[in-house]
Design a protein around this motif. Structure first.
Motif, PDB file in Angstrom:
ATOM      1  N   ALA A 160      42.379   9.542  43.513  1.00 42.25           N
ATOM      2  CA  ALA A 160      40.922   9.540  43.680  1.00 42.25           C
ATOM      3  C   ALA A 160      40.512  10.082  45.042  1.00 42.25           C
ATOM      4  O   ALA A 160      39.338  10.129  45.372  1.00 42.25           O
ATOM      5  N   GLY A 161      41.483  10.487  45.840  1.00 39.15           N
ATOM      6  CA  GLY A 161      41.192  11.044  47.172  1.00 39.15           C
ATOM      7  C   GLY A 161      40.630   9.990  48.113  1.00 39.15           C
ATOM      8  O   GLY A 161      39.881  10.291  49.032  1.00 39.15           O
ATOM      9  N   GLN A 162      40.973   8.716  47.852  1.00 38.68           N
ATOM     10  CA  GLN A 162      40.379   7.650  48.663  1.00 38.68           C
ATOM     11  C   GLN A 162      41.330   7.107  49.710  1.00 38.68           C
ATOM     12  O   GLN A 162      41.015   6.172  50.428  1.00 38.68           O
ATOM     13  N   LEU A 163      42.546   7.666  49.750  1.00 33.84           N
ATOM     14  CA  LEU A 163      43.500   7.109  50.705  1.00 33.84           C
ATOM     15  C   LEU A 163      43.240   7.708  52.077  1.00 33.84           C
ATOM     16  O   LEU A 163      43.258   8.918  52.236  1.00 33.84           O
ATOM     17  N   GLU A 164      42.933   6.860  53.015  1.00 36.02           N
ATOM     18  CA  GLU A 164      42.604   7.369  54.346  1.00 36.02           C
ATOM     19  C   GLU A 164      43.747   7.143  55.314  1.00 36.02           C
ATOM     20  O   GLU A 164      44.438   6.128  55.240  1.00 36.02           O
ATOM     21  N   ILE A 165      43.910   8.093  56.195  1.00 36.92           N
ATOM     22  CA  ILE A 165      45.006   8.024  57.155  1.00 36.92           C
ATOM     23  C   ILE A 165      44.419   7.706  58.533  1.00 36.92           C
ATOM     24  O   ILE A 165      43.495   8.372  58.987  1.00 36.92           O
ATOM     25  N   GLY A 208      52.960  26.753  65.962  1.00 33.40           N
ATOM     26  CA  GLY A 208      52.654  26.518  67.382  1.00 33.40           C
ATOM     27  C   GLY A 208      52.473  25.052  67.727  1.00 33.40           C
ATOM     28  O   GLY A 208      52.151  24.734  68.870  1.00 33.40           O
ATOM     29  N   LEU A 209      52.671  24.126  66.747  1.00 34.18           N
ATOM     30  CA  LEU A 209      52.497  22.692  67.039  1.00 34.18           C
ATOM     31  C   LEU A 209      53.856  22.010  67.080  1.00 34.18           C
ATOM     32  O   LEU A 209      54.775  22.381  66.341  1.00 34.18           O
ATOM     33  N   ARG A 210      53.981  21.000  67.935  1.00 31.72           N
ATOM     34  CA  ARG A 210      55.243  20.260  68.018  1.00 31.72           C
ATOM     35  C   ARG A 210      55.396  19.396  66.765  1.00 31.72           C
ATOM     36  O   ARG A 210      54.417  19.018  66.132  1.00 31.72           O
ATOM     37  N   THR A 211      56.643  19.090  66.413  1.00 29.64           N
ATOM     38  CA  THR A 211      56.859  18.266  65.220  1.00 29.64           C
ATOM     39  C   THR A 211      57.843  17.149  65.500  1.00 29.64           C
ATOM     40  O   THR A 211      58.709  17.269  66.361  1.00 29.64           O
ATOM     41  N   ALA A 249      52.927  11.914  53.366  1.00 32.11           N
ATOM     42  CA  ALA A 249      53.343  12.896  54.370  1.00 32.11           C
ATOM     43  C   ALA A 249      52.361  14.064  54.392  1.00 32.11           C
ATOM     44  O   ALA A 249      51.962  14.529  55.463  1.00 32.11           O
ATOM     45  N   GLY A 250      51.940  14.505  53.205  1.00 29.85           N
ATOM     46  CA  GLY A 250      50.985  15.615  53.113  1.00 29.85           C
ATOM     47  C   GLY A 250      49.667  15.251  53.778  1.00 29.85           C
ATOM     48  O   GLY A 250      49.096  16.025  54.549  1.00 29.85           O
ATOM     49  N   LEU A 251      49.185  14.017  53.513  1.00 31.13           N
ATOM     50  CA  LEU A 251      47.915  13.588  54.107  1.00 31.13           C
ATOM     51  C   LEU A 251      48.020  13.489  55.627  1.00 31.13           C
ATOM     52  O   LEU A 251      47.033  13.642  56.341  1.00 31.13           O
ATOM     53  N   MET A 252      49.241  13.240  56.096  1.00 31.31           N
ATOM     54  CA  MET A 252      49.430  13.134  57.549  1.00 31.31           C
ATOM     55  C   MET A 252      49.715  14.506  58.159  1.00 31.31           C
ATOM     56  O   MET A 252      50.066  14.604  59.344  1.00 31.31           O
ATOM     57  N   GLY A 253      49.603  15.557  57.355  1.00 31.47           N
ATOM     58  CA  GLY A 253      49.777  16.924  57.869  1.00 31.47           C
ATOM     59  C   GLY A 253      51.230  17.348  57.910  1.00 31.47           C
ATOM     60  O   GLY A 253      51.573  18.354  58.530  1.00 31.47           O
ATOM     61  N   GLY A 254      52.112  16.616  57.235  1.00 33.22           N
ATOM     62  CA  GLY A 254      53.529  16.957  57.276  1.00 33.22           C
ATOM     63  C   GLY A 254      54.108  17.208  55.896  1.00 33.22           C
ATOM     64  O   GLY A 254      53.382  17.520  54.960  1.00 33.22           O
ATOM     65  N   ALA A 255      55.432  17.072  55.790  1.00 38.73           N
ATOM     66  CA  ALA A 255      56.087  17.368  54.511  1.00 38.73           C
ATOM     67  C   ALA A 255      57.399  16.606  54.426  1.00 38.73           C
ATOM     68  O   ALA A 255      57.930  16.141  55.434  1.00 38.73           O
ATOM     69  N   LEU A 284      61.753  14.032  56.822  1.00 38.20           N
ATOM     70  CA  LEU A 284      60.302  13.891  56.944  1.00 38.20           C
ATOM     71  C   LEU A 284      59.863  14.604  58.226  1.00 38.20           C
ATOM     72  O   LEU A 284      60.379  14.317  59.304  1.00 38.20           O
ATOM     73  N   THR A 285      58.981  15.578  58.077  1.00 35.55           N
ATOM     74  CA  THR A 285      58.488  16.306  59.251  1.00 35.55           C
ATOM     75  C   THR A 285      56.988  16.053  59.398  1.00 35.55           C
ATOM     76  O   THR A 285      56.239  16.208  58.437  1.00 35.55           O
ATOM     77  N   LEU A 286      56.576  15.656  60.584  1.00 36.57           N
ATOM     78  CA  LEU A 286      55.152  15.368  60.824  1.00 36.57           C
ATOM     79  C   LEU A 286      54.716  16.052  62.119  1.00 36.57           C
ATOM     80  O   LEU A 286      55.535  16.253  63.015  1.00 36.57           O
ATOM     81  N   PRO A 287      53.430  16.407  62.213  1.00 37.48           N
ATOM     82  CA  PRO A 287      52.974  16.963  63.485  1.00 37.48           C
ATOM     83  C   PRO A 287      53.094  15.909  64.596  1.00 37.48           C
ATOM     84  O   PRO A 287      52.882  14.718  64.337  1.00 37.48           O
TER      85      PRO A 287
END
Ligand code: ADP
Length: 934
Positions: free
Chosen positions: A514-519, A599-602, A651-657, A672-675
């Protein structure tokens, strides 16, 4: 209005459009073809050579150059000069060099006109005597060498045609071509005259005759002038690729040549004495008729063939149009086109059907705009206006009303057709009737919304009774129980926990859908958080004999900005899987910085195991919800197949994979890779594991509990009592409001209100708003919501109503303790005597329990070897229950190590009980726990 919008910008900016190439149509017709250029330059070269040779002939006294054949007229040197000037003008390019062409052409016109004037006025001396005057009348027996009047006239025409040929306007160009054709006619007559020996064709009255090479040179110059503008007038037809052009090119040379050749043959025959004049004329007429007939017949046949192939092409076009109409009808696609230059609008038949207009209706540009839903009309119009202004396309979905009032949903695409110069020439639009699709989409959206609200309600309904099950089993385990009873209650608690985990997973999935999960983004000590996760999994790993390793890069920044709770959820899930699917070997958790991404650290967290692995063909699918690597998995290992799917979404919602590497039978590594954003130093306080513990001692408080369900009242009261707080209970918001009215004047009134949200009579939100409205102390007293909902929107609603915090049901005692502590902690904590009593009595009770447990475990160890077979399990069950109680309560008293050991022992005893060799293997975990207690 639209036309005005576009007219305002005659040089529209060229915009990149997907349709630009498709719709680019050339507008410049006046282009020089290579053949035309070749003709023009050849004519120029020929004229220049001819004129120069003649001049040389005059200068050097070569008659063969000035008159070709001794008895023929010579070309006047001024004529030769004019031919050279005309050749030079032809060699120049008509557009940029027009001025020079005009200068040269004017000299030619002046020469011809001067000669004509001299003849008209009957003057003896003329312009044609300017050059080589002595040689002109040299030989008495030769024809005179003055300029012929027809040559002079042809020169005037040549100069004029050259000037007009450079004009931009089509009428002047036509005039230039007409003059050239006249020159061709004059010079052709002269040439035919020479060929057929008909003096009248090249000599005007008794004046000098036009020289043969003058005729040839002027003829070729005229052809050159015509080729300057091959795309205009009749000349255009000559170059045309269609049947008219082919006919003109094939027929005209014959029409001109045949009579001349026939005439020549007739004259030759006569001169050889084959026949007399009468027969000669008859033969000439017959031959002309025959050849003309043959030419006409061949042309008619060729025309007929071309007509047939044209009709076949037309039929093919008609068939293809029928097909496109059919395609439009089946696909419910209509199109329209607005021609910007003519101002006309075309609609396809299907477009009329889609718009509910009778076939044959003549649309105007506004017809469609009048049909649009009033809320959509302005936007639709502005999109087309913008397209006209900027040349861009569009793709939107809008509503129209058919004339009978029916509402339809239309997907409207459009593009602009541009000319070669980049200017918009037309707008092309496509309408697709997507009504059914749109209605289905709306229905699906409504269904999703109702599914989400159903899930939210169910979650509430399920969490409330589970609150009771979990809480009471916790309380029950804290009382004196027979070993069998303890085992059963433990099972109840475990089942409820498993159910709660599943419920949480399903809720997470539905919130993601439902797109309601907030990070959240907050400072978090990631190394500490990972260590906590590893500690949680240690008992399970040890129980399976696995080594659990942590390789946490010490140079990694300790505080980062991330959603700590969600990060922990992912890691726990990956770790849980790794331990679950590994039978021997090790599980390693590593933390480090990864390669930069855009260009962003991970930050890179890896969980590697030496377990069963995953077959390659299943790797992509296991990230889907409810999917497991093979169907025997759920039977062997349990699980719902939701964990990886949720982890990947988080992970996707947090900008990672999340990436997976695995070899069947060898093991799996999940990365798990995250910004990575470093938090300002010392900002991170949470470890994502537990709510914040109070900084200092907490005084005993007085708490108003507003809760309608009696078992919940009893449970929370019990918990608060155990934490040393006084509790007053009311059953709904209205009662709470009445009680709150005394807040200001009663010094003993409560320090905190715990408010359930959903209650009869008056709900928690309304009650909170009303309490806050009372003013005074009621405005500031901390109110903590007890919610059954996990949705952020509902938590926000609580905050909006004036609540300060929330606790989600089922309520764990530690969470309750932390929340109460948060609101009761005073800046300079002064421990109240009651608190000392409560805390020390609880700690005392815990110490007593440890002693009792050690004693009991020793007794069990001693009893086991002699116990009868049916007693063994009862003894083990009791040992397991003891371990369980210790595991559940040690954490509350800061004995984390004991807690971990107790829960490992509990699992081990449980596993031993399920195996046949119970007696032999049992004492080890029991003894270990007893030793730790001692
Ligand atoms: P669950 O573990 O609840 O079944 P998950 O979504 O976490 O659901 O995992 C889906 C499936 O992926 C598992 O059932 C298992 O087949 C496979 N899997 C996940 N992690 C591992 C692992 N570390 N080793 C082997 N298989 C794994």
């Amino acid at each position: 209005m639209i036309a005005a919008a576009a007219n305002g910008h005659p040089r529209r900016r060229r915009m990149a459009s997907a349709f630009e190439d498709i719709y680019t149509v050339p507008t410049r017709h006046l282009r020089q073809s290579p053949t035309a250029v070749r003709i023009r330059l050849t004519a120029a070269a020929f004229g220049a050579v001819m004129g120069t040779l003649v001049l040389f002939g005059w200068a050097a006294g070569y008659d063969s150059l000035t008159r070709i054949f001794p008895k023929l007229s010579a070309m006047n040197p001024m004529t030769a000069i004019c031919v050279i000037l005309a050749a030079a003008a032809l060699a120049l390019r008509p557009r940029p060099d027009a001025r020079w062409i005009r200068v040269l052409a004017s000299l030619i016109v002046a020469t011809g006109a001067a000669k004509l004037a001299q003849l008209g006025l009957g003057l003896p001396a003329g312009v044609d005597q300017l050059l080589f005057p002595d040689q002109l009348g040299r030989a008495v027996d030769l024809p005179p060498s003055r300029m012929a009047p027809n040559t002079a006239f042809a020169l005037v025409l040549t100069g004029g045609a050259l000037i007009a040929s450079g004009a931009r306007n089509a009428r002047a160009i036509l005039l230039s071509q007409a003059a050239s054709i006249l020159i061709i006619a004059i010079t052709l007559f002269a040439m035919i005259g020479y060929i057929l020996n008909l003096v009248a064709l090249y000599e005007v009255r008794t004046f000098n005759a036009m020289a043969l090479h003058a005729a040839i040179a002027l003829f070729s110059i005229a052809a050159g002038i015509i080729s300057i503008n091959p795309d205009v007038g009749v000349v255009r037809i000559l170059g045309d690729k269609g049947p008219a052009g082919a006919l003109a090119r094939n027929l005209l040379p014959f029409v001109l040549l045949v009579p001349v050749l026939v005439g020549m043959l007739r004259v030759s025959g006569e001169s050889f004495g084959f026949y007399g004049t009468q027969h000669g004329v008859a033969i000439q007429v017959f031959a002309n008729v025959l050849v003309t007939f043959a030419l006409l017949m061949s042309s008619i046949v060729a025309l007929h063939r071309s007509d047939q192939s044209r009709r076949a092409r037309e039929a093919a076009v008609a068939r293809s149009e029928d097909r496109y109409r059919l395609a439009e009808r089946i696909g419910r696609v209509g199109h329209w086109r607005y021609d910007f230059e003519t101002g006309t609008v075309d609609w396809s038949d299907e477009l009329r059907v889609i718009c509910g207009l009778p076939v044959g209706t003549e649309p105007s540009l506004d017809t469609a705009f009048d049909l649009y839903h009033p809320d959509d009309a302005a936007a639709a119009r502005s999109v087309v206006e913008q397209a006209l202004r900027e040349g861009c396309g569009w793709d939107t979905t809008r509503r129209i009303y058919r004339p009978d009032g029916e509402l339809r949903f239309i997907r409207s695409h459009g593009a602009c057709e541009r000319g070669e110069d980049g200017a918009v020439r037309a707008v092309f639009g496509v309408f697709v009737d997507v009504t059914e699709l749109e209605l289905a989409r709306q229905e699906a959206e409504a269904a999703t919304a109702s599914k989400a609200s159903f899930l939210a309600n169910m979650s509430h309904e399920i969490r409330t009774p589970m609150n009771g099950v979990l809480g009471f089993s916790e309380l029950l385990l804290d009382t004196e129980l027979a070993s069998e009873q303890r085992r059963h209650v433990t099972l109840i608690r475990e089942s409820a926990q498993a159910l709660l985990k599943l419920l949480n997973d399903i809720l997470d999935i539905s919130k993601i859908d439902a797109g309601q999960l907030e990070i959240a983004e907050e400072p978090f000590n990631v190394r500490h958080g990972l260590r906590q996760c590893i500690r949680l999994m240690t008992p399970m790993a040890e129980q399976k004999g696995l080594t659990l390793r942590a390789a946490l890069d010490s140079s990694f920044p300790s505080d980062i900005v991330v959603d700590g709770l969600r990060l922990r959820q992912i890691v726990l899930n990956l770790l849980g899987n790794a331990v679950k699917f590994t039978q021997r070997g090790s599980v390693t958790v590593s933390l480090g910085e990864g390669a930069d991404m855009n260009g962003l650290r991970t930050i890179v967290i890896k969980v590697a195991d030496t377990g069963v692995g995953i077959a390659e063909e299943r790797m992509a699918a296991i990230f889907d919800a409810f999917v497991q690597a093979d169907i025997s998995i759920s039977r062997r290992f349990g699980g719902s197949g939701l964990g990886l799917s949720i982890s990947r979404h988080l992970a996707g919602l947090m900008g990672g994979a999340i990436a997976l590497e695995s070899k069947l039978g060898r093991g799996t590594t999940v990365t798990l890779t995250l910004p990575l954003t470093e938090a300002p130093a010392r900002a991170a306080t949470g470890d994502g594991l537990l709510p914040l513990a109070p900084d200092g001692p907490v005084r005993s408080g007085s708490i108003l509990l507003v809760e309608d369900i009696d078992i919940n009242q009893e449970l929370v009261t019990g918990m608060l009592g155990r934490l040393g707080h006084r509790v007053e209970v009311v059953s709904n918001g209205e009662e709470a409001l009445h009680r709150a009215a005394r807040l200001t004047d009663d010094p003993d009134a409560w320090d905190l209100i715990l408010m359930d949200v959903q209650m009869p009579v008056m709900d928690g939100l309304t009650a909170t708003r009303a309490i806050r409205a009372l003013g005074g102390r009621a405005r500031t007293i901390p109110i903590v919501a007890l919610t059954a909902s996990a949705f952020a929107a509902e938590i926000q609603e609580c905050r909006d109503a004036g609540m300060d915090d929330h606790l989600a049901k089922p309520i764990a005692i530690l969470d309750l303790a932390a929340a109460v502590a948060r609101w009761l902690a005073t800046p300079t904590p002064v421990p109240a005597p009651a608190e000392d009593v409560a805390m020390s009595s609880l700690a005392q009770r815990f110490a007593d329990r440890c002693r009792e447990s050690a004693h009991r475990l020793a007794t069990i160890t001693a009893a086991l070897p002699e116990a009868a077979a049916d007693e063994v399990d009862a003894l083990l069950a009791e040992a397991q229950a003891i371990a369980h109680i210790l595991a559940g309560s040690a954490g509350m008293f800061g004995a984390d190590a004991l807690g971990s050991l107790a829960s490992a022992s509990e699992e081990e005893i449980k596993a031993v009980r399920e195996r046949a060799d119970a007696r032999a293997a049992a004492p080890r975990p029991i003894e270990a726990l007893a030793a730790a207690l001692g």
